[in-house]
Design a protein around this motif. Sequence first.
Motif, PDB file in Angstrom:
ATOM      1  N   SER A 212      33.722  49.695  53.014  1.00  0.00           N
ATOM      2  CA  SER A 212      33.645  50.956  52.283  1.00  0.00           C
ATOM      3  C   SER A 212      33.191  50.728  50.844  1.00  0.00           C
ATOM      4  CB  SER A 212      34.949  51.736  52.344  1.00  0.00           C
ATOM      5  OG  SER A 212      36.004  50.925  51.992  1.00  0.00           O
ATOM      6  N   ILE A 213      32.340  51.659  50.419  1.00  0.00           N
ATOM      7  CA  ILE A 213      31.741  51.544  49.097  1.00  0.00           C
ATOM      8  C   ILE A 213      31.342  52.929  48.594  1.00  0.00           C
ATOM      9  CG2 ILE A 213      29.363  51.188  49.955  1.00  0.00           C
ATOM     10  CD1 ILE A 213      29.148  49.008  47.693  1.00  0.00           C
ATOM     11  N   PHE A 239      36.328  45.410  54.513  1.00  0.00           N
ATOM     12  CA  PHE A 239      35.869  44.985  53.194  1.00  0.00           C
ATOM     13  C   PHE A 239      35.818  46.215  52.305  1.00  0.00           C
ATOM     14  CE2 PHE A 239      34.256  41.763  56.003  1.00  0.00           C
ATOM     15  CZ  PHE A 239      34.450  40.592  55.285  1.00  0.00           C
ATOM     16  N   ILE A 240      36.468  46.145  51.195  1.00  0.00           N
ATOM     17  CA  ILE A 240      36.530  47.316  50.337  1.00  0.00           C
ATOM     18  C   ILE A 240      35.922  46.994  48.981  1.00  0.00           C
ATOM     19  CG2 ILE A 240      38.081  49.018  49.326  1.00  0.00           C
ATOM     20  CD1 ILE A 240      40.105  48.089  51.509  1.00  0.00           C
ATOM     21  N   PHE A 241      34.957  47.826  48.594  1.00  0.00           N
ATOM     22  CA  PHE A 241      34.330  47.636  47.285  1.00  0.00           C
ATOM     23  C   PHE A 241      34.410  48.933  46.488  1.00  0.00           C
ATOM     24  CE2 PHE A 241      32.225  44.979  50.429  1.00  0.00           C
ATOM     25  CZ  PHE A 241      32.401  43.732  49.883  1.00  0.00           C
ATOM     26  N   ALA A 267      38.851  42.678  49.342  1.00  0.00           N
ATOM     27  CA  ALA A 267      38.375  43.689  48.409  1.00  0.00           C
ATOM     28  C   ALA A 267      37.848  43.029  47.153  1.00  0.00           C
ATOM     29  CB  ALA A 267      39.494  44.649  48.051  1.00  0.00           C
ATOM     30  N   ALA A 268      36.797  43.597  46.618  1.00  0.00           N
ATOM     31  CA  ALA A 268      36.262  43.130  45.352  1.00  0.00           C
ATOM     32  C   ALA A 268      35.916  44.347  44.529  1.00  0.00           C
ATOM     33  CB  ALA A 268      35.015  42.287  45.577  1.00  0.00           C
ATOM     34  N   SER A 269      36.343  44.370  43.284  1.00  0.00           N
ATOM     35  CA  SER A 269      35.936  45.509  42.478  1.00  0.00           C
ATOM     36  C   SER A 269      35.733  45.148  41.021  1.00  0.00           C
ATOM     37  CB  SER A 269      36.919  46.668  42.618  1.00  0.00           C
ATOM     38  OG  SER A 269      38.208  46.215  42.356  1.00  0.00           O
ATOM     39  N   PHE A 270      34.829  45.896  40.440  1.00  0.00           N
ATOM     40  CA  PHE A 270      34.532  45.745  39.035  1.00  0.00           C
ATOM     41  C   PHE A 270      34.953  47.046  38.365  1.00  0.00           C
ATOM     42  CE2 PHE A 270      31.867  46.152  35.337  1.00  0.00           C
ATOM     43  CZ  PHE A 270      31.950  44.887  34.766  1.00  0.00           C
ATOM     44  N   ILE A 392      33.668  37.387  47.998  1.00  0.00           N
ATOM     45  CA  ILE A 392      34.079  38.334  49.041  1.00  0.00           C
ATOM     46  C   ILE A 392      32.860  38.762  49.871  1.00  0.00           C
ATOM     47  CG2 ILE A 392      35.098  40.623  49.475  1.00  0.00           C
ATOM     48  CD1 ILE A 392      37.164  38.805  48.296  1.00  0.00           C
ATOM     49  N   ILE A 393      31.760  39.047  49.171  1.00  0.00           N
ATOM     50  CA  ILE A 393      30.561  39.531  49.869  1.00  0.00           C
ATOM     51  C   ILE A 393      30.037  38.490  50.843  1.00  0.00           C
ATOM     52  CG2 ILE A 393      28.209  40.382  49.533  1.00  0.00           C
ATOM     53  CD1 ILE A 393      29.105  41.340  46.770  1.00  0.00           C
ATOM     54  N   VAL A 394      30.139  37.233  50.453  1.00  0.00           N
ATOM     55  CA  VAL A 394      29.621  36.149  51.288  1.00  0.00           C
ATOM     56  C   VAL A 394      30.235  36.175  52.680  1.00  0.00           C
ATOM     57  CG1 VAL A 394      29.670  33.633  51.520  1.00  0.00           C
ATOM     58  CG2 VAL A 394      28.976  34.662  49.374  1.00  0.00           C
TER      59      VAL A 394
END
Lengths: 416, 478
Positions: A212-213, A239-241, A267-270, A392-394
Motif C-alpha cells: 500500500s502506498i 509492504f506499507i509505504f 513498512a518504510a516511511s519518510f 524494505i523495497i529490496v
Amino acid sequence: MLDFKPNEKEIEKIGKFSIEEKNFRIENLKNFNSVGFPNKLVEDWKFSDLRHIVSKNFAKLDLKLKPSKEENFDFIKDFEHNYIVLVNGRLTSNSFQHEDNSQIVINPYLNKDFSNKKEKNPLINLNYALSIEGFNLEVKDNYKFNKVLVIYNLFTKDLNENILNSQNRIKIGKNSELHVFDYVINKSEKNFFNNVYEDLYLAESSVFKNISIQKNRSNGFFHKFSKNILSSKSNYSSFIFPLGLKFDKLDLEFNLEGENIECNLQAASFLNKGDHQEIKTRVNHLAPNCKSYQKVKNVIDLDSKGVYQGKIFVKNIAQKTDAYQLSKAILLDESSEFDSKPELEIYADDVKCSHGSTSGSVEKDSIYYLMTRGLSKNESVKLLINGFLSEIIVSIKSKTMKNFIEQKLLSQIYEH
Amino acid sequence: MSNQNINKTKEYKYGFSTDIESIKAPKGLSENTIKFISEIKKEPKWMLEWRLKAYKRLKASKEPDWQKPKFPKIDYQNLYYYSAPKSIKDKPKSLDEVDPKLIETYQKLGIPLNEQKKLSGVAVDAVFDSVSVATTYKEELTKKGIIFCPISEAIQKHPELVKKYLGSVIPISDHYFATLNSAVFTDGSFVYIPPNTKCPMELSTYFRINSSETGQFERTLIIADKGSYVSYLEGCTAPMRDENQLHAANVELIALDDAEIKYSTVQNWYPGDENGKGGIYNFVTKRGACRGKNSKISWTQVETGSAITWKYPSCILQGDNSVGEFYSIAITNNHQKADTGTKMIHLGKNTKSKIISKGISAGKADNTYRGLVDIGRKASNSRNYTQCDSLLMGNKCGAHTIPYMKNKNSSSTIEHEATTSKINDEQLFYCNQRGLNQEEAVSLIVNGFCKDVLQQLPMEFAVEAQKLVGISLEGSVG
C-alpha cells in the motif's frame, strides 16, 4: 475543543436497517459519544493523542453520507492490472479483465455480524455506528490471480472537514492467491478524516500479498483497523509505504489460528512537514510452528512524529513459534520524534521471540565517508536515507512493483 | 472507677489502646492514625503537616489498575499502620519454634546460626547481637561526617536536610502507593554523604540499630553531596517472614555534582505457598535524581521473593553528563507475579543510561519487564542501551516485555533488544553428563544467564545471591 457527537438520527440517513442492526449501531454510537476521540490517557493512543490532533486540525467534522461523483483520475500504466475503484470509501466500479470472473465475487459490503457487543476501541465503535458500504471481495478455492489487483482509493475534491466511515472484507479461498496493490489518490485540498474497518480471512494454504502506498501528499487523516484471520499454511505479506499523510494510524491484528503460517509485515516511511504516522500491530500466535516477521523503518524530518507499537502474543500451546520485531528510526531534525513500544507477551517456553528497536541520527562516520568522496552533506544524508529505506523495497519480489515504489520514495526524499 | 471504665475513657480520649506489650495505632487509615504515628515518633509540626497534606491528596487519588499483576482489593481501613517492635515475650524462644522450611533455606544459604536467629526474629541475647559491631561502624562514619541513621531520627536532628530533600524526587502527589507512604511511613534509613567523601564501607540496613522491624511503609532518603560516593545495600538474601501483606516503600536518591550512588537490593520476602496463597505485595517506589553534572546512580536488584512485585527503580538524569544504570534479575516461581523495570528520563546533555534486565519465569508465574526510556528535546548526544532477556521454564508461566521508548532528540540514540528463550536441552544434557543433577544444572545455567547483573553486586552479596538464584528455582524442572 471540537465537540464531535453525532446524533442517532444520522444512522437513519445511511439507509434502512433491521431492528437488530439499528440497535447495534445505536449502541456503538453511544459508546463512542460517551468517550469521544481517544486521548493519550488511553494506553493504545499513548503516543498519538487523537483528541488533540482532531481538535487542532478541524473546526468542525461533518458526516458525509451522500455519495460523491466519481472524478477522473489517471490509472496506473506501469503494469497491467485488475482494479476496483472506491470513491470516498464506496465501491463504484471494478474490472477483472485478466481473470476468470466466475471465481471471484465482488459486491458492496456492510458488516452483518452484530455479535461484537463489547468493542472498546472508540474508533471501531464509530465505524460500527456510522459505516457506509465498502466492498466485499471473495476469491473461491484453488484460484490464483494472473495479475495484480489495484484498489484505487479516491478521495474527492468536495471533501471539506468530513468524516468517512466504511467497511471492507476480503476472503481468500483454499489454495488461492491474491496480490493487492492499495493505491490512495487524494484530490481534496481540505482536511478530512477516513476511518476504515477491514476484515481479511485467509483459508488454508492461501497466499495474500499486499502493497500500500499513497500517490501524493494529502490532507487526509487516516485510521484503519484491520483484523486478519490466518488459517494453517497460509502466507500473508504486506509492504506499507505511507507517505505524506497528516495523520495515519494503522491498527493491525493478526490471529494465527493454524499451524505453519507465515506472516510478514514490512513498512518504510519518510515523514516530513508535520506528518504523524503510527503503526500498531498485534500478532497473536495461537497455534504451533508459525512464523511472524515485522520490520518497520522510519525517517523523520521537520515537525513529524513516527510511532511503532507492536505486540507479539504467544499462547501456551504455540510452541516452536518464531517471532521477530524490528523498528528502526532516523531522526533528522530537532523537531522530529520517534516513540516505540515493542511488546512481548509469551506463555510458551520453546519459542524464539525477539525484538529490537533503535532510534538515532544519521551516522556521522558514514556522512564523512561520502563527503570525502565529493558529495555535499545534503547529498550524503539523502543517499544514506535512501539506502536505509530501500532495504524494505529490496524485499519486494516483483520488479515492476519495486521500480514503481522506488520512484515514489525517491521523489519524496529528493523533493524536500 | 472500675478498670473497665478506665480503659473506655482512654479509648475515647486518644482513639487508641495503650498496651504495654505492643503499641498499635488504631486500625484503619484516618487523620488520627497519622497524628498518632507523628506523635509517637515525636515529629515536629512541619512533618505532621507534610503527612496530612499527603493524606489529603490520597483521598482524592485512586489505586492504579494498569499493571499486569492484578491483586485482590486491599481494605485500607482494615490495616494497622503502626505497630511498635514486638516484645521479647512474643518472639519465638528458639529456632525450634521457627518454621522448619525457613531453617532449611537458611542452611542452604550458609547463614551462621546467630544470624539465623536474628533473621527469624528469635529473641537474641545482647552478647550475640550485632549492636556492638554496628557501633564501631557508626563511629567510623561519624568521623567522616557521614550521617547514617533512622529517618525518624534525621527528622529531629537534621530537619534542614530532610525538609530540603524529602519528597523532592517522589512528590507526595506522585501516585497512590507513594502518596500512601508519604502519609503513613513509619521508618527507614537516612544517609547523607558530605562533599568529597567516599563512604568507606557498604552501608546496609542490616547494620543499622533497630533495623529489624522497619515496618511495611519504609522510607529511605539518600543524599550524596558533591563529589561523594556511597554504596547502599538493602535487604538480604535470607528469606524474611513478615506478617504485613502490603509493603509500600519509598526510596529517594539524590546525587549532586560528580557524586555517585550505588543501590543494591536483594529481596526475598515470603512469596506465598505453592498454591499461590499468602505472600507479600511489594509495591515499592524507587527513584533517583542525578541533579548534578557528571553524577551517577546505579540500581541493582535481585528480586526472588514476594507474591507480587511491582517496582520500577528510576533515574532522572537532570545534570549534564549524568549516568543512570539499572541491572535487574527477577525470578518468579509457582504463582508469583513480578512487574518490574525502570524509567530513564534523559533531560541533561550527554546523559547515558544502561538497562540490563533478566527475567526468569517458572511454575505458573508471570514475569514482566516494563520500562521507559525518554529522551527529551534538550538532551542532545544522549544514549541509551537496553537489553531484556527472558527465560521460560514450562508452558504454564509467562514472560512479557513492555518497553516504552520516546526519542525527541535527533542527536541521541536509543537501542533496545529483547529475547525470550528456554534453557537449551543440549546445555542441560552437557551438565548432566558431567555429573550435575537436574537442579544443579539449571542453577548453573541460570547463574550464567544472570552473570551480567550478578557481577554488579558487591562481592559478599553476589555469592549469596548466586545461591539464592538456584534455590528460588527448586522444583521447577523435572
